[in-house]
Design an enzyme around this catalytic site. Structure first.
Site, PDB file in Angstrom:
ATOM      1  CE  LYS A 189      -1.915   2.912   2.109  1.00  0.00           C
ATOM      2  NZ  LYS A 189      -1.701   4.347   1.757  1.00  0.00           N
ATOM      3  CD  GLU A 224      12.807   0.644  10.375  1.00  0.00           C
ATOM      4  OE1 GLU A 224      13.256   1.702  10.868  1.00  0.00           O
ATOM      5  OE2 GLU A 224      13.360  -0.446  10.530  1.00  0.00           O
ATOM      6  CB  CYS A 245      12.877   8.528   9.260  1.00  0.00           C
ATOM      7  SG  CYS A 245      14.001   7.469   8.329  1.00  0.00           S
ATOM      8  CD  GLU A 303       9.666  12.573  12.271  1.00  0.00           C
ATOM      9  OE1 GLU A 303       8.504  12.126  12.315  1.00  0.00           O
ATOM     10  OE2 GLU A 303      10.626  11.945  11.792  1.00  0.00           O
TER      11      GLU A 303
HETATM   12  P1  NAD Z   1       2.027   8.428   7.856  1.00  0.00           P
HETATM   13  O1  NAD Z   1       2.221   7.625   9.088  1.00  0.00           O
HETATM   14  O2  NAD Z   1       0.989   9.465   7.847  1.00  0.00           O
HETATM   15  O3  NAD Z   1       1.699   7.492   6.612  1.00  0.00           O
HETATM   16  C1  NAD Z   1       2.545   6.430   6.238  1.00  0.00           C
HETATM   17  C2  NAD Z   1       1.726   5.396   5.494  1.00  0.00           C
HETATM   18  O4  NAD Z   1       0.753   4.859   6.374  1.00  0.00           O
HETATM   19  C3  NAD Z   1       0.953   5.910   4.291  1.00  0.00           C
HETATM   20  O5  NAD Z   1       0.977   4.933   3.277  1.00  0.00           O
HETATM   21  C4  NAD Z   1      -0.449   6.067   4.832  1.00  0.00           C
HETATM   22  O6  NAD Z   1      -1.439   5.965   3.849  1.00  0.00           O
HETATM   23  C5  NAD Z   1      -0.536   4.909   5.790  1.00  0.00           C
HETATM   24  N1  NAD Z   1      -1.511   5.058   6.873  1.00  0.00           N
HETATM   25  C6  NAD Z   1      -1.967   6.201   7.442  1.00  0.00           C
HETATM   26  N2  NAD Z   1      -2.861   5.911   8.399  1.00  0.00           N
HETATM   27  C7  NAD Z   1      -2.979   4.557   8.453  1.00  0.00           C
HETATM   28  C8  NAD Z   1      -3.733   3.655   9.256  1.00  0.00           C
HETATM   29  N3  NAD Z   1      -4.541   4.093  10.200  1.00  0.00           N
HETATM   30  N4  NAD Z   1      -3.585   2.336   9.033  1.00  0.00           N
HETATM   31  C9  NAD Z   1      -2.741   1.881   8.092  1.00  0.00           C
HETATM   32  N5  NAD Z   1      -2.002   2.686   7.294  1.00  0.00           N
HETATM   33  C10 NAD Z   1      -2.121   4.007   7.479  1.00  0.00           C
HETATM   34  O7  NAD Z   1       3.469   9.004   7.577  1.00  0.00           O
HETATM   35  P2  NAD Z   1       3.903   9.996   6.425  1.00  0.00           P
HETATM   36  O8  NAD Z   1       3.432  11.340   6.804  1.00  0.00           O
HETATM   37  O9  NAD Z   1       3.527   9.435   5.098  1.00  0.00           O
HETATM   38  O10 NAD Z   1       5.491   9.887   6.527  1.00  0.00           O
HETATM   39  C11 NAD Z   1       6.241  10.623   7.395  1.00  0.00           C
HETATM   40  C12 NAD Z   1       6.637   9.827   8.618  1.00  0.00           C
HETATM   41  O11 NAD Z   1       7.336   8.638   8.247  1.00  0.00           O
HETATM   42  C13 NAD Z   1       7.587  10.559   9.508  1.00  0.00           C
HETATM   43  O12 NAD Z   1       7.209  10.458  10.858  1.00  0.00           O
HETATM   44  C14 NAD Z   1       8.908   9.863   9.290  1.00  0.00           C
HETATM   45  O13 NAD Z   1       9.829   9.974  10.333  1.00  0.00           O
HETATM   46  C15 NAD Z   1       8.493   8.472   9.049  1.00  0.00           C
HETATM   47  N6  NAD Z   1       9.530   7.739   8.335  1.00  0.00           N
HETATM   48  C16 NAD Z   1      10.258   6.808   9.013  1.00  0.00           C
HETATM   49  C17 NAD Z   1      11.284   6.117   8.370  1.00  0.00           C
HETATM   50  C18 NAD Z   1      12.117   5.075   9.088  1.00  0.00           C
HETATM   51  O14 NAD Z   1      12.759   4.286   8.415  1.00  0.00           O
HETATM   52  N7  NAD Z   1      12.140   5.023  10.394  1.00  0.00           N
HETATM   53  C19 NAD Z   1      11.555   6.385   7.045  1.00  0.00           C
HETATM   54  C20 NAD Z   1      10.791   7.357   6.380  1.00  0.00           C
HETATM   55  C21 NAD Z   1       9.776   8.018   7.043  1.00  0.00           C
END
Ligand code: NAD
Length: 487
Positions: free
Chosen positions: A182, A257, A291, A388
């Site tokens: 997804k 992650e 991240c 963050e």
């Molecule tokens: P997000 O958590 O809003 O969304 C990430 C993914 O989760 C998207 O595909 C979204 O559609 C899905 N999602 C959202 N709500 C959901 C739910 N209730 N159930 C299942 N899936 C759901 O994050 P974002 O805004 O897209 O990305 C930014 C975040 O990602 C930051 O906090 C960043 O630090 C983190 N990040 C972490 C890493 C790592 O390796 N640790 C790498 C990149 C980004």
């Protein structure tokens, strides 16, 4: 214009490109211009269910179950070659969808994805159990077996869409799992093109399914689905916590992650030119949407003026422009909403007493551009220091006569524990800091040098589990203990 954008975007289920039953769709936006690039199909529970069933068939009855590991290696290597052959097109799609500079998308996003496939391809033939000496009476033959964990749901964010999707698909397939991906709703394009290339190089139907859609619909349905054995999620800490709750139904395995608020320590004996350059790159690359971004800089008072001015100067000089502009170094943030979020943090920093020494403003125009920003006089209680931001905003604090114990405690004073960097020429300082920092990744005198051999993941609220390395691929297996009584 890439061919993907000349047709309606669809979902990949069981080897077929299909629409979604509800007909729901949303605009895919170019964040450099605000223009609509395509219409994304919004899959929901029905499509997730079909995809999970297809993945189950491919896992248990289909060709994937009977394929030799060496055949999985061959397919993953073919896909790596295909990514490189279509590298210009993939980079263009990534740049259009995220705004990042084209040369970064070509070298980092596509290059990284191809290398990730090659690294993991080798693991398919090297996932072994081992014999164990057991202290039981009589004669025993005891050993462990590594088996694929099963059908895996993969959920990825929008900051490095292609590389992030591949970083999960590659180890999952190497381990013999089948997957439902997804992608983030803001950035579906390269995942869909990846799906086309996977079909073209010969991955059998159902091995990889791609359902685009909203997190709260397709994402949630995938996490809650009883036919999914494991979910591997990269994204925000808040959504990670929600995923844990939704995954409880069948106690599926969960890998997370999540976010970070990573410290960078610059000691007075460091190679300051390199440290300054790395500190700037560490927070401004990918417009701070990383991240592991080094978002909290701790600098010794004796070198603070030089370091802050050095980083601020780089912030002012960086060319902020649409990714298709030839000399662009920093693109926009991903959306209007993300720009508002980041600017609200800058305003809150100002209101709480931080001083802006570089940037601090959004740029006028259609795209979602923000100046690379450096805040000084920040304190541990400020929201800009605690939360963050996920944008190009660096928070600087100074240290003076702190012991290493106290300094590490200041670095560790956060809910997160993803990454950290130490700049010093003193071995004792380096090693003592390494041991004290509560972070999954520590770098000494190095900018973000990610290698696929090195496990990557977080302490504390930065996540559960590790990606990359042997640990990363073993995370897609179950371990079976076998004991045979030879008497
Ligand atoms: P997000 O958590 O809003 O969304 C990430 C993914 O989760 C998207 O595909 C979204 O559609 C899905 N999602 C959202 N709500 C959901 C739910 N209730 N159930 C299942 N899936 C759901 O994050 P974002 O805004 O897209 O990305 C930014 C975040 O990602 C930051 O906090 C960043 O630090 C983190 N990040 C972490 C890493 C790592 O390796 N640790 C790498 C990149 C980004």
């Amino acid at each position: 214009m890439p061919t993907l954008l000349q047709q309606p975007l669809r979902l990949l289920i069981d080897g077929q490109w299909v629409g979604c039953a509800s007909g729901a769709s949303m605009d895919v936006i170019n964040p450099s211009t605000g223009e609509v690039l395509a219409q994304e199909a919004l899959g929901g529970a029905a499509e997730i269910d079909q995809a999970v069933q297809a993945a189950r068939r491919a896992l248990e009855a289909g060709p994937w179950a009977r394929m030799r590991p060496a055949e999985r290696t061959r397919l993953l290597l073919k896909l790596a070659d295909a990514l490189e052959q279509h590298g210009d097109e993939l980079a263009l799609l990534e740049t259009l969808n995220t705004g990042k500079p084209l040369k970064v998308a070509r070298m980092f996003d596509v290059g990284h994805a191809a290398e990730c496939l090659r690294y993991n391809a080798g693991w398919a033939t090297k996932l072994n159990g081992e014999t164990r000496a057991v202290s039981l009476p009589g004669d025993w033959h005891a050993y462990t077996l590594r088996e694929p964990v099963g059908v895996v749901g993969l959920i990825v964010p929008w900051n490095v869409p292609l590389a992030m999707a591949v970083s999960k698909i590659a180890p999952a397939l190497a381990a013999g799992c089948t997957v439902v991906l997804k992608p983030a709703e803001l950035t579906p394009l390269t995942a869909l093109r990846l799906g086309e290339l996977m079909v073209a190089v010969g991955f059998p139907p159902g091995v990889v399914n791609i359902v685009t859609g909203l997190g709260t619909e397709a994402g949630q349905a995938l996490v809650a689905h009883p036919g999914v054995d494991k979910v591997s999620f990269t994204g925000s800490t808040a959504v990670g916590k929600a995923i844990l709750a939704s995954a409880a139904g069948n106690l599926k395995r969960v890998a997370l992650e999540l976010g970070g608020k990573s410290p960078v320590f610059i000691f007075p004996d460091a190679d300051l030119d390199r440290a300054i350059d790395a500190a700037a790159r560490g927070i401004f690359s990918n417009t701070g949407q990383v991240c592991a971004a080094g978002s909290r800089l701790f600098v010794h008072r004796s070198v603070a003026e030089r370091v802050v001015e050095g980083v601020a100067q780089r912030a002012r000089q960086l060319r902020v422009a649409p990714g298709l502009v030839a000399d662009a170094e920093i693109g926009p943030v991903i959306s209007a909403r993300q720009r508002e979020r980041v600017m609200a943090y800058v305003a809150s920093g100002r209101a709480e007493g931080a001083e802006v020494v570089a940037g601090g403003e959004a740029l006028d125009g259609a795209g979602y551009f923000i100046q690379p920003t450096v805040l000084v006089n920040t304190t541990p209680a400020m929201r800009v220091v605690r939360e963050e931001i996920f944008g190009p905003v660096l928070c600087v604090q100074q240290f003076d006569d702190d012991s290493l114990e106290q300094l590490a405690a200041r670095g560790n004073d956060t809910d997160f524990g993803l990454s950290s960097s130490i700049w010093t020429r003193d071995l004792r300082t380096a090693h003592q800091m390494v041991r004290r920092l509560k972070a999954g990744n520590v770098r000494v005198n190095a900018a973000a040098a990610l290698d696929f051999a090195m496990p990557f993941g977080g302490y504390k609220q930065s996540g559960w589990g590790r990606e990359n390395g042997r640990e990363g691929v073993e995370a897609y297996t179950e371990l079976k203990s076998v004991a045979i009584d030879l008497n």
